[in-house]
Design an enzyme around this catalytic site. Structure first.
Site, short mmCIF file in Angstrom:
data_model
loop_
_atom_site.label_atom_id
_atom_site.label_comp_id
_atom_site.label_asym_id
_atom_site.label_seq_id
_atom_site.Cartn_x
_atom_site.Cartn_y
_atom_site.Cartn_z
N PHE A 108 31.11 -3.87 -33.69
CA PHE A 108 32.19 -4.66 -34.84
C PHE A 108 31.45 -4.63 -36.15
CE2 PHE A 108 32.25 -7.54 -30.48
CZ PHE A 108 33.33 -7.07 -30.33
N ARG A 140 30.26 -3.12 -39.77
CA ARG A 140 31.75 -2.99 -40.74
C ARG A 140 30.47 -1.67 -41.89
NH1 ARG A 140 30.26 -8.46 -44.02
NH2 ARG A 140 28.08 -7.91 -42.71
N CYS A 197 38.71 2.27 -39.71
CA CYS A 197 39.29 1.45 -38.27
C CYS A 197 40.20 0.54 -38.88
CB CYS A 197 37.28 0.09 -38.91
SG CYS A 197 36.52 1.54 -37.94
N GLY A 241 44.89 -7.87 -53.56
CA GLY A 241 44.47 -6.74 -53.97
C GLY A 241 45.50 -5.30 -53.77
N ASP A 244 25.11 15.28 -31.32
CA ASP A 244 26.39 15.79 -31.96
C ASP A 244 26.40 17.77 -32.01
OD1 ASP A 244 28.32 14.04 -34.16
OD2 ASP A 244 28.51 16.22 -34.28
N LEU A 264 40.25 -12.67 -47.35
CA LEU A 264 40.92 -13.32 -48.36
C LEU A 264 41.63 -12.79 -49.04
CD1 LEU A 264 42.36 -17.11 -47.59
CD2 LEU A 264 43.42 -15.08 -46.86
N ASN A 311 40.07 -6.58 -34.97
CA ASN A 311 40.98 -5.72 -36.40
C ASN A 311 42.07 -5.80 -37.04
OD1 ASN A 311 38.32 -4.85 -36.38
ND2 ASN A 311 38.50 -2.59 -36.13
N THR A 320 35.94 2.41 -30.36
CA THR A 320 36.93 1.38 -29.53
C THR A 320 37.93 2.24 -29.60
OG1 THR A 320 37.07 1.11 -32.27
CG2 THR A 320 39.18 0.77 -32.08
N LYS A 377 24.95 18.35 -40.04
CA LYS A 377 24.78 16.71 -39.27
C LYS A 377 23.33 16.55 -38.36
CE LYS A 377 28.65 14.04 -38.61
NZ LYS A 377 29.21 13.84 -38.06
#
Ligand code: UDX
Length: 435
Positions: A147, A149, A262, A255, A30, A252, A210, A121, A35
């Site tokens: 993928f 989360r 993303c 809110g 990086d 579903l 997405n 992505t 970091k």
């Protein structure tokens, strides 16, 4: 196998640590020295459950290193490109300059047996363009979208629900597939489904997934708007339609809608790319998905102002949650912070609290007040807004909380509290999409 991971953000740091835990020898690269030194000492530069343990183990075993010096990738066979593709300022399109720079930085270290695996992505068509950049080196390119989360990144990386390999046609695609199969052998032994596609399909799988998730959230939030207009309850509606397993109850939750690094930028980048390809009508609906999502934030502010007799001036508003979702310290496009800022600009005295995201939030929006301790943040509040559903806030006791605030007004932006319990303790309870 010797592996390099270029870019050590949410995606790359987790990927590097996960690959080391599978038994590979990994170097993460990086440009950010802070970091890299945090990662070298086993400290994740962001909050992600389970990552610290993985980093420490990898460092102890000696199979995980981090550096700012890209020449250290020289011994690696596989190079994962995990850099960000943020939204371009003032445009919908994704900025792929970090991906281009990552591939350029690898060029002089490539041999004919090297495999470059893109995980970022990217707009469809990027892999084909980059394959041409790599062509002279003899290295192969694959696109293997991620993928994961946030908040579940370690679990999602080590136990993905599918692996997608986008490969070049012919022998080079077969050879690269065999190499990536070796990297992911543990997951394939666990019978993780694996699909081999062309480049464009692999790139589109990520953007389409997405877009579908964003659509599901905005669909239920559109129903919430109708529930508000008709007096119905969107949480019961979601439960009832979700029992049809063609629809499903997951994703579903009505809110405040989606945020993060993303979904918002990916649907916008998809619209921009579709326009370039002359297929803009195909995803024109995503503009509405975005609008529904952004309207929820304004609605949250309007509901709160209405309860406060039409004005925020001089009112002390406590916002529970700053991260875009629980179990993350990421505040990129956080719906909670959007609401907090809107209320502050309308004269409210806003105090924000969050178990993990205060440092990031205060760097991005120093104009808001931040208090770490939940009870201290609640003290003297004229209204409390639950905007990110951390476990700690879901578990708040309405009676104990009542003793801290000036006025018992609560607006539940995530539909996670029990209205009967809160109203029973004397609170004015309001929520999005519920009577
Ligand atoms: C997402 C995708 O899920 C993941 O597969 C992809 O790799 C990256 O983008 P992430 O951004 O970590 O992951 O968050 P996700 O769990 O998808 O939640 C996105 C947003 O939607 C959050 O702000 C969340 O609060 C909101 N959300 C989610 C809802 O409003 N309702 C829901 O039912 C689910």
């Amino acid at each position: 196998m010797k592996i390099s991971v270029i870019g050590c953000g949410y995606l790359g740091a987790v990927h590097a640590a996960a690959m080391a835990s599978l038994g590979h020898e990994v170097v993460g690269v990086d440009v950010d020295e802070d970091k890299v030194s945090a990662l070298k000492s086993g400290r994740p530069p962001f909050f992600e459950p389970g990552l610290s343990e993985l980093l420490v183990k990898g460092r102890e075993r000696g199979s995980l290193d981090f550096t700012t010096d890209v020449s250290q990738v020289v011994d690696s066979r596989v190079h994962f490109v995990c850099v960000g593709t943020p939204q371009k300022p003032g445009e919908f399109a994704a900025d792929v300059t970090y991906v281009d720079a990552a591939v350029d930085s690898l060029l002089e270290h490539m041999t004919s047996t090297s495999v470059v695996v893109g995980k970022s992505t990217v707009p469809v068509g990027t892999a084909e363009r980059l394959a041409a950049v790599l062509a002279d080196t003899g290295a192969s390119l694959m696109w293997n979208p991620e993928f994961l989360r946030e908040g579940h990144a370690v679990e999602d990386t080590l136990h993905p629900n599918r692996l997608v390999y986008g490969v070049a046609p012919g022998e080079s695609g077969h050879a690269a597939t065999a190499v990536l199969d070796e990297v992911y052998a543990t997951m394939l032994d666990d019978e993780t489904p694996r699909m081999v596609t062309d480049f464009a399909t692999a790139e589109l799988v990520k953007t389409a997934a997405n877009s579908f998730l964003a659509t599901k959230i905005s669909f239920i939030n559109a129903m919430a708007e109708l529930c508000e207009a008709s007096g119905a309850d969107v949480t019961q509606l979601a439960d009832a339609i979700g029992m049809d397993d063609r629809i499903g109850r997951k994703f579903l939750n009505a809110g405040l809608g989606f945020g993060g690094g993303c979904l918002p930028k990916d649907i916008r980048a998809f619209m921009a790319r579709a326009g370039e390809l002359g297929a803009d009508q195909a995803v024109a609906f995503l503009k509405e998905i975005d609008s529904i999502n952004m309207r929820r934030r304004v609605r949250m502010v309007d509901i709160t102002r209405d309860i406060l007799a039409g004005s925020f001036i001089g009112k002390k508003i406590t916002v529970l949650g700053a991260a875009f979702k629980p179990d993350s310290d990421d505040v990129r496009d956080s719906p909670a912070l959007s609401v907090a800022r809107l209320i502050a600009t309308q004269g409210g005295v806003v105090t924000v609290t969050d178990p993990q995201a205060i440092d990031n939030a205060s760097r991005s929006f120093p104009e808001l007040n931040y208090v770490r301790d939940t009870s201290a943040a609640l003290a003297g509040a004229d209204a409390v807004l639950l905007l990110t559903e951390w476990r700690e806030y879901r578990d708040l006791d309405p009676i104990a909380t009542a003793s801290l605030v000036a006025d018992r007004i609560l607006v539940d932006g995530r539909n996670v509290l029990d209205p009967v319990q809160w109203r029973g303790a004397g609170w004015t309870y309001r929520a999005l999409g519920r009577p």
